[in-house]
Scaffold this motif. Structure first.
Motif, PDB file in Angstrom:
ATOM      1  N   ALA A 184      -5.770  -5.438 -11.029  1.00 49.48           N
ATOM      2  CA  ALA A 184      -5.075  -6.517 -10.317  1.00 49.48           C
ATOM      3  C   ALA A 184      -4.299  -5.974  -9.121  1.00 49.48           C
ATOM      4  O   ALA A 184      -4.270  -6.588  -8.053  1.00 49.48           O
ATOM      5  N   ALA A 185      -3.690  -4.804  -9.339  1.00 49.05           N
ATOM      6  CA  ALA A 185      -2.901  -4.219  -8.247  1.00 49.05           C
ATOM      7  C   ALA A 185      -3.799  -3.891  -7.054  1.00 49.05           C
ATOM      8  O   ALA A 185      -3.470  -4.200  -5.906  1.00 49.05           O
ATOM      9  N   ARG A 203      -6.553  -5.279  -6.379  1.00 51.18           N
ATOM     10  CA  ARG A 203      -7.124  -6.502  -5.825  1.00 51.18           C
ATOM     11  C   ARG A 203      -6.114  -7.224  -4.923  1.00 51.18           C
ATOM     12  O   ARG A 203      -6.463  -7.766  -3.891  1.00 51.18           O
ATOM     13  N   ASP A 204      -4.835  -7.182  -5.326  1.00 50.71           N
ATOM     14  CA  ASP A 204      -3.863  -8.059  -4.677  1.00 50.71           C
ATOM     15  C   ASP A 204      -3.059  -7.431  -3.541  1.00 50.71           C
ATOM     16  O   ASP A 204      -2.484  -8.155  -2.739  1.00 50.71           O
ATOM     17  N   THR A 205      -2.948  -6.120  -3.496  1.00 51.72           N
ATOM     18  CA  THR A 205      -2.083  -5.535  -2.465  1.00 51.72           C
ATOM     19  C   THR A 205      -2.756  -5.595  -1.100  1.00 51.72           C
ATOM     20  O   THR A 205      -3.976  -5.467  -0.983  1.00 51.72           O
ATOM     21  N   SER A 206      -1.923  -5.780  -0.089  1.00 51.12           N
ATOM     22  CA  SER A 206      -2.476  -6.014   1.254  1.00 51.12           C
ATOM     23  C   SER A 206      -3.229  -4.804   1.803  1.00 51.12           C
ATOM     24  O   SER A 206      -4.269  -4.952   2.441  1.00 51.12           O
TER      25      SER A 206
END
Lengths: 202, 460
Positions: free
Chosen positions: A185-186, A188-191
């Protein structure tokens, strides 16, 4: 305004101001510290992204002719070199970039997840190996080629080393991202990781 | 690196500084000649590989000086002086503000500080004719033109910078939104300082000595200038040449393409275009303003330009010989400084630029290091303007050409190498620009790459 000491007093005051502001801005040094998975992914993808940017510039310089590279520069800022020298210079810059990558990855800290330590270790190992492989490729250019075929092979080998390091970096991040769900998730989600993915797919 | 290596580098550095100081003492061509001797010492005594003379800059000086000298022979400089004299009649000192911004803008449009060479003779003549200490306008403009590099979307340094910060969601517009306003503020404060810097021309001892010795003619009042018949035409041609360089600098698609080694074609770089357009402008002035070719070589602008070229040849060759052989050591040492004390990163960028005389080297080595140390990308963009440190030593073409153009002797390369005319404007401008850039980032950008909250749901 008179000339003389005023110049140096102003310069000294300016330097102190710059140091103070830079100190206030601060930096990040999470080496060895446990941090949130998202923050860690942000840091690691940022370091890898900057490194990819450097490699991109190196590859671009290798692809474009010397004359063009020199012409785009300010005067006397670059020394045009022969092709082998140019590739050697590229590899030197690659080694320098990998050294910076190691600093960035080490500063990124360790994600506070179940597999966090292993994830941080694998990324760090990859950065170290990237540095070592590029150093080996640079050293290989020191061997004097006896034939033109050997010479071409040396140059091709240097190019392959850069490509291999790039590919292994991508692979490492994919594998690390699979280590535990929080990291998935990290990543996938970090810019910065999103940006990195976008650059890779481009 | 061993202690012996560092001692050798220090000795080589001392040779470079010593010969620059010696050259400055002799002045004019002496600067270039002693630079040549310094190169010889570095190569024969220390066994260094000779560096590259600044061929591009030298050829640009030749082309620009040909056009400017042809314009002077046609009376065009007198016409410009007359126009500027009328425009600045109420407040002649406005030139100290106007000239730096024009120089900065020209660099932004073309992506290279080389275009500033074309303004040097014009700024010098306008300042002198308006009885303004030429150092104020010339030194300020030389510094301002360097800050155009980090504010230019078409500069080579920008191409090096962008891939480094894109990962943090900073695109070219963001970078320009930081560097352009920051440098506008920096240049304004610098111009303010330079506006009152040094004695007024009438009180300057060296100028008065030259005037008394007949080495320089007193400035002719604008009202007494008798224009030659084709003066206006020569100015129009010269300015059209500069405008053409700007247009082709901004619109890459208009430029002729050249074969790219990696395949395909790419637009020609701006440097040869400057040379072509300036030579063409010179030729058109000869043709349409009815100037004799022999008269061009007799003009003061031509003489000072050729002296500047020789000075640049020797000094820059010597500097490049030292730098090309020691760049890695310099970068490693300053990189290590920043790594151990991250708050010194801006100073390290400035010093790398100063000691390598390369904005690109400073960009590609120090910016990634700052980002790796966890300094925000926006702040690193603000600190990037410190690459203007290339003017710290008086070995840059624009510095040498400006000092040579100024016949009043107010613009100097210094007696102790770093006490040259460009030092104060440089120090003021880089500090103010950097601080303004940091303030802009703090106020308007903040952290563009916020860390998202750690997800609570698992993702397959």
């Amino acid at each position: 305004m008179p000339r003389g000491p005023i110049v140096w007093i102003l310069a000294a005051v300016g330097v102190v101001l710059v140091l103070a502001v830079t100190g206030l801005i601060g930096n990040r040094d999470d080496e060895g510290d446990p941090i949130a998975a998202g923050e860690w992914a942000q840091n690691v993808c940022g370091a890898v992204g900057v490194w990819r940017g450097e490699v991109e510039a190196i590859v671009e310089d290798l692809r474009t002719p010397n004359a063009n590279a020199a012409a785009g520069e300010e005067p006397q800022s670059e020394t045009p070199q022969g092709r082998t020298g140019f590739i050697r210079k590229g590899l030197e810059r690659g080694v320098q970039a990998a050294e910076t990558l190691v600093v960035g990855v080490d500063n990124a800290g360790t994600p506070d997840t179940e597999e966090g330590e292993e994830a941080a270790e694998r990324v760090s190992d990859w950065a170290e190996s990237a540095l070592s492989e590029l150093e080996d490729a640079e050293d290989s250019l020191d061997d004097e080629a006896e034939t033109i075929e050997e010479s071409v092979e040396q140059l091709a080998g240097a190019g392959r080393a850069i490509a291999a390091v790039l590919a292994s970096g991508t692979q490492t991040l994919v594998e690390v991202g699979r280590l535990d769900p929080e990291l998935v998730a990290a990543f996938r989600d970090t810019s910065t990781c999103q940006q990195l993915r976008a650059e890779r797919t481009q | 690196m061993s202690t012996t290596d560092w001692i050798l580098i220090a000795l080589q550095g001392a040779v470079v500084i010593g010969f620059i100081a010696l050259g400055v003492r002799f002045g004019g061509m002496g600067l270039g000649l002693w630079g040549g001797v310094g190169t010889l010492v570095l190569v024969f005594l220390f066994g260094l590989d000779p560096g590259e003379p600044p061929i591009s800059a030298m050829l640009i000086i030749v082309a620009v000086i040909s056009a400017a000298a042809a314009m002077q022979a046609a009376g065009g400089i007198d016409y410009m002086v007359q126009i500027a004299g009328n425009a600045l009649r109420a407040r002649p000192k406005m030139l100290n503000f106007f000239a730096p911004y024009v120089s900065w803008l020209l660099t932004i449009l073309t992506g290279t500080g080389n275009t500033f060479f074309s303004l040097i003779p014009v700024i010098n003549e306008l300042a002198y004719a308006n009885k303004i200490r030429p150092e104020r306008a010339l030194a300020g403009s030389a510094v301002a033109s360097t800050f155009g590099i980090t504010a230019s979307p078409v500069a080579a340094a920008m191409a090096t910078m962008l891939p480094l910060v894109e990962i943090y969601n900073y695109d070219i517009v963001d970078v320009l939104l930081i560097t352009i306003p920051a440098s506008v503020i920096g240049i304004f404060v610098m111009s303010l300082v330079m506006n009152g810097y040094g004695k007024d021309l009438a009180d300057d001892v060296e100028y008065q000595r030259r005037l008394a010795a007949g080495e320089i003619a007193p400035p002719a009042p604008a009202g007494e200038i008798v224009l030659l018949p084709y003066a206006k035409r020569s100015v129009a041609i010269f300015l059209a040449g500069v405008a053409a360089i700007c247009v082709f600098g901004v619109f890459e698609a208009l430029r002729p393409t050249v074969a790219a080694e990696g395949g395909g074609v790419e637009p020609m770089s701006v440097t040869p275009l400057i040379q072509m357009f300036m030579l063409t402008a010179a030729a058109l002035i000869l043709l349409l303003a009815h100037v004799k070719a022999n008269d061009v070589a007799g003009t003061p602008i031509f003489k000072s330009g050729m002296v500047a070229m020789i000075a640049l040849f020797g000094i820059a060759w010597m500097a490049d010989t030292f730098i090309a052989n020691n760049e890695d050591a310099i970068v490693a040492a300053l990189g290590s400084l920043a790594e151990n004390w991250p708050f010194t990163i801006a100073i390290a960028i400035f010093l790398v630029a100063a000691l390598t005389t390369s904005q690109s080297a400073a960009t590609r080595t120090m910016i990634p290091l700052g980002l790796a140390l966890g300094i925000g990308a926006g702040y690193m963009i603000a600190m990037w303007t410190a690459v203007a440190g290339v003017l710290f030593l008086p070995a840059n073409g624009t510095q040498i050409a400006a000092a040579e153009a100024d016949q009043t002797g107010t613009t100097t390369l210094g007696k102790r190498v770093i006490d040259h005319s460009f030092q104060l404007p440089l120090q003021v401008c880089w500090v103010v620009t950097l601080l303004a850039g940091c303030a802009i980032v703090y106020l308007f950008f903040g952290d563009q790459t916020p860390v998202p909250p750690v997800p609570t749901t698992t993702v397959p």
